[in-house]
Design a protein around this motif. Structure first.
Motif, short mmCIF file in Angstrom:
data_model
loop_
_atom_site.label_atom_id
_atom_site.label_comp_id
_atom_site.label_asym_id
_atom_site.label_seq_id
_atom_site.Cartn_x
_atom_site.Cartn_y
_atom_site.Cartn_z
N LYS A 52 0.83 -1.20 0.00
CA LYS A 52 0.00 0.00 0.00
C LYS A 52 0.87 1.25 0.00
N PRO A 145 -10.21 -9.21 5.30
CA PRO A 145 -11.32 -8.31 4.94
C PRO A 145 -12.61 -9.08 4.76
N VAL A 158 -11.87 -6.95 -2.55
CA VAL A 158 -11.49 -6.44 -1.24
C VAL A 158 -10.01 -6.07 -1.29
N SER A 159 -9.50 -5.58 -0.18
CA SER A 159 -8.12 -5.06 -0.18
C SER A 159 -7.09 -6.11 -0.54
N ILE A 180 -8.70 2.34 5.29
CA ILE A 180 -8.37 1.57 4.08
C ILE A 180 -9.12 2.14 2.88
N ALA A 181 -10.41 2.38 3.05
CA ALA A 181 -11.21 2.94 1.95
C ALA A 181 -10.68 4.30 1.53
N ALA A 291 -14.35 -1.91 1.24
CA ALA A 291 -13.45 -1.71 2.38
C ALA A 291 -14.33 -1.47 3.60
N ARG A 294 -12.89 -5.64 8.70
CA ARG A 294 -12.08 -6.84 8.76
C ARG A 294 -12.52 -7.66 9.97
#
Length: 483
Positions: A52, A145, A158-159, A180-181, A291, A294
């Protein structure tokens, strides 16, 4: 001689599990084994922090080029090559995974590339059929996630999937308002993707300081991210020819029209996705990215059968020493759903070794943990938000927002925020919040002072480094407001 095959068996090869395994083996001479069913390094190295952050770096270069023009430099128009970046990213993750494996091997830890389950208070069974006994078992299985309960949610990614896309979409809907989003909304926008973000709440980054998250929200929208607050998905399905025709005719107002696209989702969508929002509007996107939360990765590994207590989300319930209801079984990291950050999992692993192997009972310290959110602008935070501090007693708030010299000269409207929350009675700084480029780097150093109990007067006595953005942290003399 021990009555067990191993002194410690670690289930999970992420940052926390690997640290606990190698320190127990190298510093105490314990006989240690570790099992990992996927890739070593866990979420952080393989599917989270590291890839990321590299995507964050990649996404910022577009602005760097335009800023340079404001300083008199002339460049040709640049384009981003996803496949070239992805190839280098994969090679870097392979390199880091190799380091993790080598660290374990050099420490004398026996590694098993297999899924492990707890088969008793002191026993572990692998997917290979092998079984072993251990004096201590450490659960370090992390989290994963989850998708929302929406029909056809499998069409979205998803991530875990974002780093393996065969190509970047031209348009994407990101559902969620957490870090995260919001981070990926900024990343993908910076890479040239048309980004729409739905969040059902009133403001993104719930739980963080209100003033800081408001500034970030405004900045994201100013950059061109189509952020829809108080909005969620109610329906989604594969787009039909009629849906695409409606898009091309401008039949729906949400966002900008979709480009020709046929991105194949890792989850099975073989083309664009039609979405209906809670406000009644419809839109077609190349990709939908959930997102939306989790959960601990604890399903189906025998924990409850062995007597370990799990919480509502599947989190392992532990005491302050990370010990479960079964004295021989311990748990750290995201599997416990305490503070889900990689450095925290590592600290928990170290505290576990102190307690279980060094006869030095060490509770985990979860107080005043600095953290960063890699949105654009970046957000660094430590301690209490203004809202939380108000509930604990009288406070003073020192806050300033301004256009930083570097981007202001280049003609960008970006603003930064420097903010201190101070206890009126003790003068101690209770919280520090920075929204600015490099905020993560700044908050690490501010976190040291705040962890040591620095007062506002300690900050005031510190000479400013000029000209910098961060000098404002030590030059704010009068409170903006009190509560």
């Amino acid at each position: 001689m021990t009555d067990f095959d191993y002194d410690l068996f670690v289930i999970g090869g992420g940052s926390g599990g690997v640290r606990a395994a190698r320190v127990a083996a190298s510093e105490t001479g314990a006989k240690v084994a570790l099992a990992e069913a996927d890739r070593y390094g866990g979420t952080c190295v393989i599917r989270g922090c590291v890839p990321k952050k590299l995507m964050v770096f990649a996404s910022e270069y577009g602005n760097t080029v335009s800023d340079a023009a404001g300083y008199g430099w002339t460049y040709g128009e640049g384009t981003f090559d996803w496949s070239a970046f992805q190839g280098k990213l994969g090679a870097e993750l392979d390199r880091l995974e190799g380091i993790y494996r080598k660290l374990l091997s050099n420490a004398g830890v026996t590694s098993f590339d297999a899924r492990a389950s707890v088969s008793g208070p002191n026993s572990v069974t692998l997917s290979t059929g092998e079984s072993f006994t251990a004096k201590h078992i450490l659960i370090a299985t992390g989290g994963r996630p989850v998708r929302p309960e929406v029909q056809n949610a499998h069409l979205g990614i998803v991530s875990d999937d974002i780093f393996n896309l065969p190509e970047l979409p031209k348009s994407i809907l990101i559902v969620g308002g957490g870090y995260i989003a919001s981070e990926f909304a900024c990343i993908l926008h910076g890479l040239g993707v048309e980004v729409t973000q739905f969040y059902r709440g009133a403001q993104i980054l719930r739980g963080f300081d209100e003033e800081a998250r408001g500034l970030i929200s405004d900045a994201m929208q100013e950059r061109g991210i189509k952020l829809h607050l108080g909005t969620d998905i109610v329906e989604m399905r594969c787009a039909t020819a009629e849906d695409l025709a409606g898009e091309s005719q401008g039949a729906v107002p949400m966002g900008t029209p979709m480009h020709e696209a046929s991105v194949e989702s890792p989850q099975g969508a073989d083309g664009p996705i039609w979405v209906k929002a809670t406000n009644g509007e419809t839109r077609v996107f190349d990709l939908v990215f959930f997102a939306t939360g989790r959960k601990p990765n604890t399903d189906g590994i025998g924990l409850q059968e062995a007597g370990v207590e799990l919480g509502r989300k599947g989190e392992v319930i532990v005491d302050e020493y990370s010990r479960t209801a079964v004295p021989s079984i311990w748990a750290i990291g995201d599997a416990t759903d305490r503070v889900n950050l990689t450095p925290v999992a590592i600290r928990e692993g170290m505290a576990f070794v102190e307690t279980a192997f060094k006869d030095n009972p060490t509770p985990v310290d979860h107080d005043l943990i600095p953290s960063a959110v890699f949105t654009q602008p970046e957000f660094g935070t430590v301690g209490l938000s203004e809202e939380d501090a108000r509930e604990k007693g009288p406070i003073e708030v020192y806050s300033t927002s301004f256009r930083p010299m570097m981007t202001s000269f280049a003609g960008r409207p970006d603003r930064v925020l420097m903010k201190l929350i101070v206890c009126k009675d003790t003068r101690r700084v209770l919280g520090c919040h920075i929204v600015a480029p490099g905020a993560g780097e700044m908050i690490q150093l501010a976190g040291i002072a705040i962890k040591m109990g620095a007062t506002k007067e300690d900050f005031d006595r510190t000479v400013a480094v000029h000209p910098t953005m961060s000098e404002e942290i030590v030059t704010m003399r009068n409170p903006t407001r009190t509560a």
